[in-house]
Each structure stands twice: as C-alpha cells, then as structure tokens.
Design an enzyme around this catalytic site. Structure first.
Site, PDB file in Angstrom:
ATOM      1  N   CYS A  15       0.818  -1.209   0.000  1.00 39.02           N
ATOM      2  CA  CYS A  15       0.000   0.000   0.000  1.00 39.02           C
ATOM      3  C   CYS A  15       0.853   1.261   0.000  1.00 39.02           C
ATOM      4  CB  CYS A  15      -0.957  -0.008   1.186  1.00 39.02           C
ATOM      5  SG  CYS A  15      -0.165  -0.354   2.765  1.00 39.02           S
TER       6      CYS A  15
ATOM      7  N   HIS B 114      -0.948   0.216   7.629  1.00 40.50           N
ATOM      8  CA  HIS B 114      -1.579   0.340   6.319  1.00 40.50           C
ATOM      9  C   HIS B 114      -1.584   1.812   5.913  1.00 40.50           C
ATOM     10  CE1 HIS B 114      -4.141  -0.553   2.961  1.00 40.50           C
ATOM     11  NE2 HIS B 114      -5.155   0.162   3.430  1.00 40.50           N
TER      12      HIS B 114
END
Length: 852
Positions: A328, A811
């Site tokens: 990510c 994340h």
C-alpha cells in the site's frame, strides 16, 4: 492435416523456443497494459521471448521483432446455470481450467465458472491452431506449448526470494463450522483455559476456546494446549489473539499444518464478539488496549472512514491498485504522482512514443512501466461499473496490479524488494531519484518538487556568517508534543498509564495530542545549534547556530509530518497525535534574503587536519610512506608497468584492488609524469598563508580530492566532467556517479554549477548536512539544479495517511482532491470521501496558487 500444420510451421521453427530454467513466462499480464487472459482480447505470449501482450500491443511486438508465433490465452468467465430450485448448478464445462492464474475476485466462485482456452496464432495472417493438438503439431512445438502452459507466472518465481513465504487460503475458511455456544471474548485479560498462560494465546474459531501455543513458528513459548485441543475436537482453525488488527490476523490451520489466510476472518471473529476495527496490537508495555470502558473511534476507522456509506466511483482517474501484500505504500505514492499533470504529461501524454521506442524487453524499462501504470490509472479502462445496475452500490472494482513496476523499481533494494511494509516517504524519495536518473536529456517531471534551501550559519562568538545553498525535495515538520493544546489531559493520561503499569492493570484509554500547525511551523523555522562547529574566523571550535529558509519555492510542495521516532528497543514507533493542517498555506515569509547589509562573512578556510595523538610523532614518516596495498602493486608490476606508476595507481584508487588500479593506469599512461615517484604534499606543511587566516588553515576552494577524481576518470569519464560531478555533490563519490549519469556532458557548465546537489535526501529541511559553497540563482538553466521558482502560496490537493504503530507495520491510504471533491484511495477501493481526515495525515501535497 498434420502434414499441413507441420509444413506451415517449418519457416518459424527456428524462432520457437522451449522455456529454460531461469526464463520468465509472462502469461498473466501484458508488458504494456494490464490486459490478461481474462480481458476481452485475451493475452498473446511470444513463443520466443515469452513476453505477454494484449491485443492492441501484440502487433507492435511483431513489427519490431519479426516474431510471428504467439500463444493466445483466454479465460472465459460464465455465470453458472440456475436450477429449478433457484440454486447454481455446480458444474464446470469440460473442466478446462489450466492457466496458472488467480481467480478474479469480482466474481463469486459459487455463481461463476471458468473455462480456459489456448491456441497458437501466426502473424501477420492471424492463422490459428487450437491447443492441445499433439497429433498434428511437430514435437518441438508441442513441447514448447506444454512448457509455456505449465510454467508458473513470471512473478511467482520471484516470491521465494523474499523472506516471507506465500500464504494460501485455508480450505476450511468458507465452510468453517462455528458453535453457537454463547462464548464472547473480552478485549483484554486473556489467559489459557488449561494452564492460565497469558502469552502466545490462540483462539479456536469453532468453539472460542482460548489456549496457549507452542507449535507455531513465531511462538514465544507455551504448553501446546491449542494443538492438544485440536486433536481432541478436530476443530481446524485458530487465530493468534494479540495480532488481530483492522487489516488482518495470523491464522493457523492444524489440519493443513501451516499458516493460512481466512478471507472471512472478520465474520468468524464477530461470532465471538470481536470487532476487528476495534482491535489494537499490544502496546509497548505489553498490555492490551481495553476498549470496553468507553468506545473510542480508532485511527483505523477515522482514516479509512469506516462506518460511513461511501459511494464507489469509476472512470478516468478513479482506478484502484491491488495490494500485493504490504504494497500500500507504493499504491498511495503512485496514485498521488499520477494525479499531477506533469507526470501525466510525461508518461501518459507520451505513451505511444514511449511504447514505440521501448527496448526489446519492456518489462525492464522504467519509462514503459511508468507509462503503463499511468495509463492504467487514468484511462478508465480498468475502472468500469458492473453491468447490473443493482450491484453498483456493493460492487468494488478489482484494481490493477503494480507487480511489474514494483519488481522493476525495487530491484536491488533490500527493503522495497521484500514483501514487508515500508515507509511511504522513503519510497517517494526513491521514486523521485529514479525519475531523475531516467529523465536525462528529456523532460523531468520531478522538477516540480525541487527547491533551493539557503542555510545561514553564524559563529556565536564573532557574529560572522556563512551562506550556503543546497537542493531539496521535501520539508519535514517536527511535531512538538510540548505545544499540544490538550497538554493537561496528556499529563493526566501519562500519570494514569504509569499507575496502571505499576499495578499490572490494563492501561487507560489513550489520549491523542492535538498540536497546532503553527507550532510545527515555528519549531521548523527556529535556529538550531550546530554540533562541533569550527569557526574559520577563530580557527577553533565554537558555538554556532544555523537557520534555513527557502531560496526558491517549488511548484509542488511535499510536507512530511515527523510522526515517527525510535523507542528504547530501536523499533520505529509513531507518535499518537493530530495536526490541523490548513487547506491553504502561505510560506512567503520564509523566503531567504541572502547576505544582509552589515553582516560580515566567515573566511573561506577549511579546518586544519588534526592527527591522532598516537600518530603525531610518526606523522612525517606516515606521510612519506602512505598506506598502499603492496600486493596489488606487485600484481600490476608483474604485468610490465613501472613500479612507481603502479604505486600511484593503487594509491589514487584508494586501495580498491588491482582491477580499479589497472583502469587508472590505462587512463593515465600517456601523462608525462606517469612513471615518476608518488609525491604527496606534506600535511604538516602549511604552505603559503593567506591574508584571511593563520597558518594551518586551507583555502576553501571546493577542490575535490585527487584520488576521487582518479577513481572516476579510471571509469572512463572525462576529468573535467568528473571534477564538476564531485563539486556538485560535495565530493561524495556515489552521488557524483549518479550526477554524471543524469548530467550528460552536453555543454560547459558555468562556475555556478559547483553548488548543485541534485540527489533527493531524506533529511529534514532544517537538519540536512549536505551543502554547497556558493550561490545559485533560482532561474538556473539545465546545467544546474532546475527549479521552478514562484510565489510561496499553496493549496492542499492530496495527503497520505498511515495507520499502525510504526512504519514497519500498518496500512496506508491516500485522499486526493479531484474535480472539487475529495476521493479516498484504499488499495483497490476508490470512493468519494465523506470526511477526509486531514488532521491525521503523514505526507501532505500542495500545489502552488497562481499569482493572480
């Protein structure tokens, strides 16, 4: 017919190859686009290079290479027939699923079936031969076709190189039986039901039993009660309790005897009252966050806008990027870069030219892969709403896979080449560096981020100053916790936390610091002490302070909040804080002013070289006899070169070995003093003194060391260009080599180019140590650092946010303002943002406002 096919293929037999060990077969994705066998036109695999091409790109490869034989792969996805009872009939027509591809998650496996088709296609007439066709094809062709069909996809072969093994979905995940026994798992205070251990605890996903482990590869000890429970009950799956986070959990299958994936883990945990979005990893003191006292909206929920009904958007500029497993950080950076017109123009605007002039292996070409990704994100071709209008609300696009670009840009990098989570800021600078290197002689879109920093250093004792300039790409704002507006609340929380730790209780609900943006900017602009400052006016160490200002303002400003620090265990961790970052930013008051009237400059003198105490007595003998690798000297002398020349070669190449010294000899053997003895200036001889300083000081003329020049010239670079490169990079050999590649010798540089440091650095704007020693004009030509100076007024258009305890985990998502509305990009999911969390960002991106 067999004879006819054999005769047809005879002219092409020399071009058909059988994949050998080490050959990569690109049968899952096109080299120029994200077309795959599931695309409408399928995928064409060259039977010579094993590169894959979509229908619109295969003709280009044929014209460029003359390769005529391709294997066409097509996967058909069909809805299963529905029986009288309304249920799907479980059938698979012909059972023809033989391609090594992951299933398209857009289609529910229970309602759809797959059928794979392969055939040979001969260009330019598009003559097709269905496969398999063993009886009619020559043996070599049959063997080659079988090898291509059975070969793993190109990037699957690379995955074993990473430290992490690929984890598969458990066969029990979909049909796992869970007992309705009323078990509810509290958010903390867990212990093994058989031995009361509190570490390495596993929750059985069938009956909710909490038991200790011993058998898992990362277990921290235990009595094996979880495994014992499985042997008694045959309940197959368990999850590690202290690793449940909003982005997943560690699941183990006893029956399969390995770590597995559970796509339904959120539902399986909710059966026992566990909400993944409320779960947090262990805090640094080893306790769990107790969420039962009063619910707290977590960072994960705020940043991902969980709980809100976000509207999915499709079309050009609204394409998501698949997460390859902790990728990510890459996705968010690339989404932001390709929202900027300069990057769009460079790579997507020049798409056809880049593709037409790509090398024979486009998977290894930076411009091609950037153009491919940019087109995939901006074309809208891979971001289309579902055919059935009633599915739009719950449908999510599958996104495009950045696997080919990631493999290219991370090659050789110890961190980015792994499948571990990385720092998005470091990757952003890495990409800027790659864009710089690959833009030599052409437009460089990263110019928009480049700006000049003026550093003013003042001797506190004499009040004299020195001004230098350097190039930077990002400013790093400190986050002064002491300036928090809720300081009393923070102090009260800290007292409660310490009390809870002393009494071995769960810690209180964390309090997030609220820091004004003005305080961050103030901390950034304050003067800082210069450690070990040597005053050329005093010819001695003294107290010094440094301030930094903008000598030019970039067209696009990157601003990073310094949220991460190191704990006592040297593990990076994140400060829990929020900062109200403004939509509009005016930095005009931070414009550099240069030397002011009445200021007196420090003399341009370098500190004298100080020898260690234990070598001063022998300093003269060490100067007369510098350290030289005599073995390398003799090895060169045995080749017939003069002994003194060999000594000089070894000395000037820094004892880096006979090969490097040999290159130096070849480059210098025509010089008149080639065989003269090695003569070095005495370090104890001050030489002629200057009127500006006493004996022992060296004029600061920024002349690179001769040995550094020799190393570069031994590589074949012109001496003048090598000197310019070293001067431009503060005599840093590695950066000088990069500078040479990014600055081809097209024209003579003027004397101002002695300043440029064109490599991005990840030091703070106010902490960077790289500098130059003369002044640069903001409107420099291409010979120096290219900057696009202008007003210092900006508007926020994007920000990247991080969730998790450190850069090593968690994340990333990004928010980008498009068409007047904020959009959230969360891997493959792209939605309109309802409440963009601007106060929780990590990296902010501003564009300059026009002067009108």
């Amino acid at each position: 017919m067999a004879a006819d096919l054999g005769e047809l293929l005879v002219p092409y037999m020399p071009t058909i190859r059988v994949p050998r060990t080490g050959d990569r077969v690109f049968k899952s994705e096109c080299a120029f686009s994200f077309d795959s066998p599931e695309s409408e036109g399928g995928l064409y695999v060259c039977m010579n290079t094993f590169l894959g091409f979509g229908r619109e790109h295969v003709e280009r490869h044929y014209r460029k290479t003359g390769q005529s034989v391709y294997m066409h792969l097509k996967r058909h996805v069909k809805e299963k027939a529905t029986g009288a009872a309304g249920g799907a009939v479980p059938r698979r027509r012909n059972g023809k699923v033989f391609l090594d591809l992951e299933l398209n998650r857009d289609f529910n496996g229970e309602d759809y079936e797959y059928e794979d088709e392969a055939k040979l296609v001969i260009f330019p007439d598009h003559f097709e031969i269905a496969l398999p066709n063993i009886e009619e094809l020559p043996a070599l062709v049959t063997i080659a076709c079988d090898a291509v069909l059975n070969a793993p996809s190109a990037y699957k072969k690379q995955e074993p190189e990473s430290w992490e093994e690929e984890i598969q979905v458990s066969k029990h995940a979909r049909s796992l039986r869970q007992l309705d026994n009323g078990v509810r798992i509290p958010p903390s205070g867990w212990k093994c039901q058989k031995c009361e251990m509190r570490e390495n605890l596993w929750l059985n996903l069938t009956d909710g039993a909490v038991l200790c482990g011993k058998w898992f590869f990362d277990g921290s000890g235990g009595n094996g009660h979880a495994l014992e429970h499985y042997r008694e009950t045959s309940y197959p799956l368990a999850v590690k309790l202290d690793n449940i986070t909003p982005d997943g959990a560690d699941v183990y299958s006893f029956e399969e005897e390995e770590a597995v994936l559970d796509p339904h883990i959120s539902d399986h945990l909710s059966h026992f009252g566990i909400d993944m979005l409320q779960m947090q990893k262990r805090t640094e003191n080893g306790h769990h966050t107790d969420n039962s006292a009063r619910p707290r909206v977590s960072e994960w929920e705020v940043i991902q806008e969980s709980g809100m009904k976000l509207k999915v958007v499709y079309g050009s500029g609204y394409t998501g990027i698949k997460n390859l497993g902790n990728s990510c950080y890459l996705s968010t950076v690339m989404q932001v870069l390709f929202s900027i017109p300069d990057f769009q123009r460079m790579y997507v605007g020049n798409l056809q030219r880049i593709f037409d002039y790509s090398p024979l292996d486009p998977t290894q070409d930076f411009a091609t892969q950037m153009a491919k990704l940019g087109h995939g994100l901006l074309s809208g071709q891979y971001s289309k709403p579902p055919m059935k209008s009633e599915l739009i609300e719950q449908h999510q696009q599958k996104g495009i896979s950045p696997r080919m670009l990631k493999a290219l840009v991370s090659r050789g990098h110890p961190e980015f080449s792994s499948s571990r989570q990385q720092d998005a800021h470091e990757f952003l600078l890495h990409m800027v560096n790659l864009v710089e290197r690959n833009s030599a002689g052409s437009e460089n879109p990263s110019d928009i981020f480049r700006f000049l920093v003026e550093e003013r250093t003042q001797c506190c004792q004499t009040r004299r100053v020195r001004y230098t300039q350097r190039v930077d790409y990002c400013i790093q704002l400190p986050a002064p916790i002491e300036a928090a507006t809720n300081r009393e609340e923070l102090l009260a929380y800290e007292a409660k936390r310490k009390e809870a730790e002393e009494n071995t209780r769960a810690p209180p609900e964390p309090v997030r610091a609220r820091i004004p943006f003005t305080a961050c900017l103030q901390a950034f602009t304050e003067p800082e002490n210069v450690p070990d400052f040597w005053s050329s006016a005093l010819q001695a160490k003294s107290a010094g302070v440094k301030t930094s200002r903008f000598a030019s303002f970039p067209e696009y400003l990157i601003l990073q909040i310094k949220k991460f620090t190191f704990g006592v265990d040297w593990v990076p961790k994140k400060l829990d804080l929020t900062i109200e970052v403004p939509d509009f930013l005016d930095l005009s008051r931070l414009r550099a002013t240069g030397k002011q009237a009445g200021e007196e400059e420090l003399p341009d003198l370098m500190p004298p070289i100080v020898l260690p105490e234990d070598t001063r007595d022998n300093s003269m003998s060490s100067i007369d006899s510098p350290e030289i690798d005599e073995a390398a000297v003799m090895q060169l002398a045995e080749m017939g070169f003069p002994l003194e020349a060999c000594r000089k070669a070894v000395y000037y190449t820094g004892n880096m070995g006979p090969e490097m010294a040999f290159n130096w000899i070849i480059a210098h053997m025509e010089e008149p003093d080639f065989a003269e003895p090695l003569a070095l200036p005495s370090m104890m001889d001050p030489g002629p003194s200057t009127s500006d300083g006493p004996v022992g000081a060296t004029p600061l003329d920024n002349s690179p060391p001769e040995e550094s020049i020799a190393i570069l010239t031994s590589m074949g670079f012109p001496r003048a260009h090598s000197i310019r490169a070293l001067k431009a990079t503060n005599n840093n050999l590695e950066r000088a080599l990069d500078w040479i590649f990014t600055h081809p010798e097209e024209e003579e540089l003027d004397t101002l180019s002695d300043m440029a440091d064109t490599e991005p650095n990840d030091n703070a704007f106010s902490n960077a140590t790289s500098h130059s020693d003369s002044t640069l004009s903001p409107d420099r030509e291409a010979s120096g650092p290219r900057v696009k100076d202008g007003p210092g007024r900006y508007e926020l258009f994007a920000f990247i946010s991080h969730m998790g305890a450190s850069t090593m985990s968690g994340h990333y998502v990004c928010h980008i303002k498009k068409e007047g509305r904020w959009v959230i990009y969360n891997d493959h999911k792209v939605c309109l943002s309802e409440k963009p969390p601007k106060d929780s960002g990590y990296i902010y991106f501003y564009h300059r406002l026009s002067s009108s």
